[in-house]
Design a protein around this motif. Structure first.
Motif, mmCIF file in Angstrom:
data_model
loop_
_atom_site.group_PDB
_atom_site.id
_atom_site.type_symbol
_atom_site.label_atom_id
_atom_site.label_comp_id
_atom_site.label_asym_id
_atom_site.label_seq_id
_atom_site.Cartn_x
_atom_site.Cartn_y
_atom_site.Cartn_z
ATOM 1 N N ALA A 176 0.834 -1.206 0.000
ATOM 2 C CA ALA A 176 0.000 0.000 0.000
ATOM 3 C C ALA A 176 0.869 1.256 0.000
ATOM 4 N N SER A 177 1.989 1.222 0.736
ATOM 5 C CA SER A 177 2.891 2.370 0.778
ATOM 6 C C SER A 177 3.480 2.659 -0.593
ATOM 7 N N LEU A 178 3.952 1.606 -1.276
ATOM 8 C CA LEU A 178 4.510 1.785 -2.612
ATOM 9 C C LEU A 178 3.444 2.241 -3.589
ATOM 10 N N SER A 179 2.248 1.695 -3.488
ATOM 11 C CA SER A 179 1.150 2.083 -4.371
ATOM 12 C C SER A 179 0.823 3.564 -4.223
ATOM 13 N N GLU A 180 0.764 4.057 -2.991
ATOM 14 C CA GLU A 180 0.448 5.475 -2.757
ATOM 15 C C GLU A 180 1.546 6.380 -3.308
ATOM 16 N N LYS A 219 1.205 6.552 -7.104
ATOM 17 C CA LYS A 219 0.086 7.424 -7.491
ATOM 18 C C LYS A 219 0.458 8.887 -7.308
ATOM 19 N N ALA A 220 1.139 9.207 -6.211
ATOM 20 C CA ALA A 220 1.538 10.594 -5.959
ATOM 21 C C ALA A 220 2.486 11.100 -7.040
ATOM 22 N N VAL A 221 3.436 10.251 -7.446
ATOM 23 C CA VAL A 221 4.379 10.639 -8.492
ATOM 24 C C VAL A 221 3.663 10.874 -9.811
ATOM 25 N N MET A 222 2.757 9.977 -10.175
ATOM 26 C CA MET A 222 2.052 10.135 -11.454
ATOM 27 C C MET A 222 1.185 11.391 -11.470
ATOM 28 N N LYS A 278 -5.779 1.412 -6.791
ATOM 29 C CA LYS A 278 -4.476 0.978 -6.310
ATOM 30 C C LYS A 278 -3.610 0.508 -7.471
ATOM 31 N N VAL A 279 -2.296 0.571 -7.248
ATOM 32 C CA VAL A 279 -1.342 -0.010 -8.188
ATOM 33 C C VAL A 279 -1.025 -1.423 -7.711
ATOM 34 N N ARG A 311 12.386 15.028 -6.493
ATOM 35 C CA ARG A 311 12.665 15.919 -7.623
ATOM 36 C C ARG A 311 11.419 16.705 -8.013
ATOM 37 N N LEU A 312 10.287 16.013 -8.037
ATOM 38 C CA LEU A 312 9.035 16.678 -8.402
ATOM 39 C C LEU A 312 8.606 17.684 -7.336
ATOM 40 N N GLN A 313 8.820 17.358 -6.081
ATOM 41 C CA GLN A 313 8.496 18.292 -5.006
ATOM 42 C C GLN A 313 9.327 19.570 -5.124
ATOM 43 N N ALA A 314 10.600 19.412 -5.482
ATOM 44 C CA ALA A 314 11.453 20.587 -5.670
ATOM 45 C C ALA A 314 10.973 21.427 -6.843
ATOM 46 N N ARG A 315 10.563 20.765 -7.930
ATOM 47 C CA ARG A 315 10.027 21.483 -9.083
ATOM 48 C C ARG A 315 8.746 22.226 -8.712
#
Length: 428
Positions: free
Chosen positions: A266-270, A273-276, A296-297, A414-418
């Protein structure tokens, strides 16, 4: 617009490596393959060209060379940037390249130390004695070492031309097994990884007549699993190439098959999803794409679950590398083309631009473009396949979940920094 390659301080990237010239211009050989590295990488020590992954295999060659130094070049042709003989440039390419190469070598060394390798097979004192098929403790399989880590569930096409591997395919067809193991080969010292992918031959086409016998077979495969290689039964044939290798191996079975992985999955799935979502929100040129089922992924320990996601992640990393290289090349084209003179061409059609004659602001911009592109490439990965070998060799599903989450977390950061930078500009 003509293609532009920036090569400063008389250092050039060649397919074979790097050469330098202390004085005067250097020549960058023509390439017909462009910034996207679409040429096919043909293994020098194994009789195969990896047709199905031609652009992926260029990561080992052109992309890796590009990532090695901030100012070694961008793998294109048609323009050279040189400095006048006898004058020291304002900034030294050799220093930047050496620093970047040291960083890459350290990262590769760290990764390599985490991978389980077999003893070097080329040594005459190879520690595993010659055996016979009667000595096997588990199962005997043909061995076809290749340069990268293959993932379960993927489809692979190989073009076969070396005699010993022609014989291997004849043998696996005759005995009906259709299977062989493919260990990754270290780019550092040529050792084989202890854990290897298992290829299953789906289809074989005889093409010797069409190719003038340069290629014997075009073979389609499915990667159906993983094995741990216990030892190599006939190591001496690797040195004289008289036959293909055979190994004693056993199937890899997860030690935590009966455990509950709901929380880790579940942690990896979340995170996925957040990255996508963030990639869409930030309008990224290259995006990770994995399907959702009931929100879910699926990262369960199956070919359609976890290994499918890993394959998509590998493809995303590959495409990002190509994109970063292409963008850096495009920026250099736009920067330097105004300073290209029609008559400044070599007999081979390359343009020559004298670095010292460029305006100071152009020199500064050039340095910034090259350094920035190199830093982003270094952040992606130093060796594009070693991290996936770590996933392949893990004997616990939970370990693989954690390792993949660590990889994807870097993209999340990286995305959070962007996003933070984007919001900062909005607030201003």
């Amino acid at each position: 617009m003509s293609r532009v390659t920036c090569v400063t301080s008389a250092q050039c990237v060649l397919p074979q490596g790097v050469f330098s010239s202390e004085n005067g211009p250097c020549r960058l050989p023509s390439s017909r393959h462009g910034a996207h590295g679409s040429h096919r990488h043909i293994s020098a020590i194994r009789g195969v060209s990896m047709a199905s992954n031609s652009s992926k295999n260029s990561l080992v060659s052109s992309q890796r060379a590009f990532a090695q130094g901030a100012i070694k070049g961008f793998g294109q042709r048609d323009l050279q940037l040189t400095s006048r003989a006898g004058r020291r440039p304002r900034w030294t390419a050799r220093q930047y390249a050496a620093r970047a190469e040291d960083t890459e070598d350290k990262a590769i060394e760290d990764l390599s130390g985490k991978i389980r390798w077999l003893p070097p097979i080329g040594r005459e004192d190879y520690m595993y004695p010659e055996g016979s098929e009667e000595d096997k403790t588990t199962m005997t399989l043909p061995c076809f070492p290749l340069g990268i880590a293959y993932l379960p569930g993927t489809d692979q096409v190989l073009n076969i031309f070396e005699p010993r591997y022609r014989q291997m395919y004849n043998d696996i067809l005759f005995n009906g097994s259709r299977r062989f193991v493919v260990p990754m080969v270290s780019q550092v010292d040529g050792r084989f990884a202890e854990v290897a992918a298992v290829f299953y031959l789906d289809d074989l086409k005889e093409v010797s007549e069409q190719t003038g016998d340069r290629v014997k077979y075009v073979c389609s495969h499915k990667v159906v699993g993983r094995v741990k290689i216990n030892h190599i039964l006939n190591p001496t044939v690797w040195r004289d190439r008289s036959a293909y290798l055979k190994v004693d191996a056993e199937d890899m079975v997860d030690a935590d098959m009966e455990e509950d992985h709901t929380v880790a999955e579940a942690s990896l799935s979340e995170l996925l999803k957040a990255v996508m979502v963030m990639q869409v929100h930030l309008d990224q040129d290259v995006r990770l794409e994995v399907p959702l089922a009931d929100g879910k992924v699926d990262v369960s320990p199956t070919s359609d679950g976890y290994w499918f996601v890993v394959n998509q992640w590998q493809e995303f990393c590959h495409q990002r590398l190509l994109m970063v290289q292409a963008k850096g090349q495009q920026k250099i084209q736009e920067l330097l083309m105004p300073y290209v003179q029609k008559d400044d061409r070599t007999p081979t059609g390359q343009y020559v631009v004298n670095f010292e004659k460029l305006p100071e602001d152009v020199k500064t911009k050039l340095k910034t473009i090259q350094s920035g592109s190199n830093e982003e490439l270094q952040e992606l990965m130093s060796d594009p396949y070693m991290p996936f070998q770590l996933l392949l060799q893990a004997d616990r599903h939970h370990e693989r979940l954690v390792l993949l989450e660590e990889m994807i977390e870097e993209e999340h950061k990286r995305l959070q920094a962007r996003a933070a930078l984007k919001n900062l500009f909005k607030s201003e």
